[in-house]
Design a protein around this motif. Structure first.
Motif, mmCIF file in Angstrom:
data_model
loop_
_atom_site.group_PDB
_atom_site.id
_atom_site.type_symbol
_atom_site.label_atom_id
_atom_site.label_comp_id
_atom_site.label_asym_id
_atom_site.label_seq_id
_atom_site.Cartn_x
_atom_site.Cartn_y
_atom_site.Cartn_z
ATOM 1 N N TYR A 42 0.791 -1.231 0.000
ATOM 2 C CA TYR A 42 0.000 0.000 0.000
ATOM 3 C C TYR A 42 0.823 1.280 0.000
ATOM 4 O O TYR A 42 0.269 2.370 0.192
ATOM 5 N N ILE A 45 -0.419 3.573 -3.236
ATOM 6 C CA ILE A 45 -1.795 4.073 -3.088
ATOM 7 C C ILE A 45 -1.982 4.766 -1.737
ATOM 8 O O ILE A 45 -2.800 5.676 -1.590
ATOM 9 N N THR A 83 -10.482 0.469 -7.318
ATOM 10 C CA THR A 83 -9.618 -0.287 -6.406
ATOM 11 C C THR A 83 -10.379 -1.383 -5.677
ATOM 12 O O THR A 83 -9.998 -2.553 -5.721
ATOM 13 N N THR A 84 -11.473 -1.001 -4.991
ATOM 14 C CA THR A 84 -12.188 -1.976 -4.150
ATOM 15 C C THR A 84 -12.883 -3.045 -4.984
ATOM 16 O O THR A 84 -12.638 -4.241 -4.800
ATOM 17 N N TYR A 87 -10.368 -4.570 -8.294
ATOM 18 C CA TYR A 87 -9.151 -5.284 -7.900
ATOM 19 C C TYR A 87 -9.324 -6.126 -6.638
ATOM 20 O O TYR A 87 -9.101 -7.335 -6.650
ATOM 21 N N THR A 236 -5.518 6.081 -7.362
ATOM 22 C CA THR A 236 -5.670 4.624 -7.529
ATOM 23 C C THR A 236 -4.505 3.992 -8.283
ATOM 24 O O THR A 236 -4.590 2.833 -8.692
ATOM 25 N N ALA A 239 -3.225 0.321 -7.502
ATOM 26 C CA ALA A 239 -4.126 -0.836 -7.518
ATOM 27 C C ALA A 239 -3.542 -2.005 -8.303
ATOM 28 O O ALA A 239 -3.695 -3.165 -7.916
ATOM 29 N N TRP A 258 -7.090 -3.939 3.408
ATOM 30 C CA TRP A 258 -7.632 -2.873 2.573
ATOM 31 C C TRP A 258 -8.795 -2.153 3.246
ATOM 32 O O TRP A 258 -8.971 -0.937 3.055
ATOM 33 N N LYS A 262 -8.386 1.741 3.266
ATOM 34 C CA LYS A 262 -9.344 2.596 2.563
ATOM 35 C C LYS A 262 -10.049 3.542 3.535
ATOM 36 O O LYS A 262 -10.270 4.722 3.210
#
Length: 665
Positions: A42, A45, A83-84, A87, A236, A239, A258, A262
């Protein structure tokens, strides 16, 4: 030690159980795994709050409520949809026994359509190009933050030093790096969330920006709003690296972490938005990321942000190693040395790629010098990768018997989103975006040359029936007038059919220099789409004279043929299938094991060629590149003290009608 399974014995593996066990391991969640995920996945991102809103507002200069609400709304829905959903929820399902990334996805679908090689090559090259851009811009933006405290500081030497140290650390493996960076990233995300919550108190109404209406208004009504997608996309960019690093951390750890990541990101974005609303109508004078920090915390915040931005480079670096390892096994990249620094599955280190990335990063720093100059080159290449992943993912969904309407909906939605991002990013092209595309195009050319040249070689390799030469091989083995070359002579063969052998091998045994041996072994290695398959089969063509061994190895298995072949011999001796005792009388009495000698045929481009201009260019480029790669014997993991390399000419088209006239004196 690696476990090689024979497919001819009763110990044949139960693949259903293997895949079930593997799925459990992939979904397993642990505190250590979550920490490693934070450290290596991470960074890219996770550091986007440093510059995304600054880039969005900075495009217009003046802070306006519609711009702030629309920008926050676009960020929220980009993180959610791109992203969510795409991916973390959907694409992570497309694992190839735990391995992720565009080449793993390609390996799952390539048998369904030959043209899928094109998006795989383009996407992989673009991701590698982004891996060269990300470390310089992340580290530069971090170090330049120190100029708030020390305006006259010279940043370039510090940036180059940090990048060099970061690439030196790669040899210790991502597990080491993840454990070192994980705690720091945990502090970073907690800081993001806490600062966001505090700032939200000034204007909690900013939470209404989660309504997609504000994003729609920005893109369709606000003047020039559509082109702001180029800045929005920066939220993003990590990702794709998240998917590439699937094998390093596992799907379960990524999905759980995540949720935390997030949440912290959105809190910070909304917090920055709340502060921006309080400055409505004014020109943006400072980075909103630092503006929401209390003045007493600013020094600490800059230090933490600097460390986090340095860590941001790791996701792309580790993802690049995974990508190259997969590309090599799929015959899309030159054969270079691959190391496995830890015993953890999925963690690889490619020294040559590490040097290539380091050199590219240093070149980017010296060329652009400032992070704001690098922004134009950032994000354009990764948009191309995401588009290619969408095409491959559509085929994956289709071949996994998803309803056609669902797979089609996925394709239409994400092609629309990503093409919009690509179009908006294209305005960066003349201002530096051409650099990332030029790097990507160079990598595409290397992959294309390697793939095309191997197909040309395969097309021109002549195979002959091995069965027809068994009597001659047995006679040669018994011919005492020919000096013995080895007790056991092992040839590496490219012939995938068990009944065939290259004519060049027959030529090497009988004509180049007669090679008498007691037992002739022919070893073939087949790379399969399943990344961790380790199986072999044995075909005895003539008892105690001619044996063929066929290895089936996954594209992520290190080629240690010397070790694997020794394991095969041990199993065969145990089963009474072969006698490896030396045939020399004096040594036989003492029960000494006979000597083994490997022969590897290495092709070179013959001068006696007439070929089409394009094929000649491809082959010359191929052999030029090959000169910088790992030799065949080291690539197969053979013991160099017992290996003979024989050069054989590759004749694409022999010269015809030689105008040579004899004259008598």
């Amino acid at each position: 030690m690696a476990v090689i399974t024979s497919v001819e014995t009763s110990n044949k593996p139960d693949h259903t159980k293997i895949h079930h066990s593997h799925a459990e391991n992939l979904s397993k969640i642990s505190a250590a795994g979550l920490l490693v995920a934070l450290g290596i996945i991470y960074g890219d991102i996770g550091t986007s709050p440093l510059y995304v809103l600054k880039a969005i507002i900075g495009e217009r200069g003046r802070i306006q409520q519609d711009l702030v609400y629309g920008g926050i709304s676009c960020i929220f829905w980009t993180l959610t949809l791109q992203t969510t959903f795409k991916y973390v929820i959907l694409t992570l399902r497309a694992d190839n026994r735990g391995e992720g990334g565009i080449f793993s996805l390609y390996a799952l679908v390539r048998r369904h359509a030959k043209w899928l090689t094109i998006p795989a090559i383009i996407g992989g090259s673009a991701l590698l190009a982004d891996g060269i851009i990300t470390p310089p811009i992340s580290v530069s933006s971090a170090i330049e933050g120190l100029q708030i405290l020390y305006p006259d500081i010279q940043t370039i030497p510090i940036i180059i030093g940090i990048l060099t140290l970061l690439f030196l650390l790669q040899g210790f493996g991502t597990k080491f790096v993840g454990k070192a960076f994980g705690p720091m990233m945990l502090i970073w995300f907690l800081m993001l969330g806490l600062l966001g919550i505090i700032s939200l108190l000034a204007h909690p109404q900013i939470l209404q920006a989660a309504n997609p209406y504000y994003a729609y208004q920005l893109l369709t009504v606000y003047p020039g709003g559509f082109w702001l997608l180029g800045a929005v996309f920066l939220c993003t960019t990590g990702a794709e690296a998240l998917y590439s690093d699937l094998g390093h951390c596992g799907r379960g750890n990524i999905r759980v972490s995540w949720v935390f990541v997030k949440t912290c990101l959105l809190l910070n974005y909304f917090g920055q938005g709340a502060w921006l609303i309080t400055q409505n109508g004014q020109n943006l004078q400072q980075n909103p990321f630092y503006a929401i920090m209390p003045s007493w915390f600013l020094i600490v915040g800059i230090i933490i942000a600097t460390l986090a931005a340095i860590i941001a480079s790791q996701a792309l670096i580790s993802g690049s190693f995974t990508l190259i390892g997969e590309a090599i096994r799929l015959n899309l990249w030159p054969k270079v040395r691959i190391l496995y620094p830890t015993l953890s599955k999925g963690q690889v280190y490619v020294p040559s790629v590490n040097k290539l990335l380091w050199a590219g990063c240093i070149g980017i720093v010296l060329y652009f010098r400032r992070s704001e100059n690098m922004e134009a080159a950032y994000g354009l290449a990764i948009t191309v990768t995401m588009l290619m992943t969408t095409l491959l993912m559509f085929y994956y969904l289709y071949t996994r018997r998803f309803p056609l309407w669902a797979a089609g909906l996925f394709l239409v939605v994400y092609l629309t989103i990503e093409l919009s991002f690509l179009i908006a990013n294209l305005i960066k092209f003349p201002h530096g975006g051409w650099v990332s595309l030029a790097i990507g195009l160079s990598l595409v050319m290397v992959m294309y040359i390697w793939l095309r040249a191997n197909k040309i070689k395969q097309r021109l390799t002549e195979y002959v029936p091995l069965q027809a030469y068994i009597p001659q091989l047995k006679e040669l083995s018994s011919d005492l007038s020919v000096p013995k070359y080895a007790t056991h002579l092992v040839f590496m063969t490219n012939a995938s059919r068990q009944q065939e052998i290259e004519s060049k091998i027959i030529y090497s045994i009988f004509q180049k220099r007669p090679k008498r041996a007691d037992i002739y072994w022919f070893v073939h290695v087949d790379t399969v789409d399943d990344p961790y398959t380790m199986e072999y089969s044995v075909q005895t063509l003539a008892t105690d004279d001619i044996i063929r061994v066929h290895f089936k190895l996954g594209f992520r298995v290190a080629l240690r043929i010397n070790l694997f072949f020794r394991k095969v011999i041990e199993d065969m001796v145990k089963n009474g299938e072969v006698d490896v005792t030396s045939r020399y009388e004096s040594l036989n009495k003492q029960n000494v094991t006979g000597d083994f000698r490997f022969v590897v045929l290495e092709k070179f481009l013959s001068y006696e060629n007439e070929m089409p201009f394009i094929e000649r260019l491809i082959m010359e480029a191929y052999f030029f590149i090959k000169g910088f790669t790992t030799p065949e014997d080291r690539w197969f993991g053979l013991d160099t003290s017992s290996v003979k390399i024989e050069k054989v000419p590759l004749i694409i088209k022999p010269v015809e009608n030689v105008a040579l006239t004899r004259v008598d004196k």
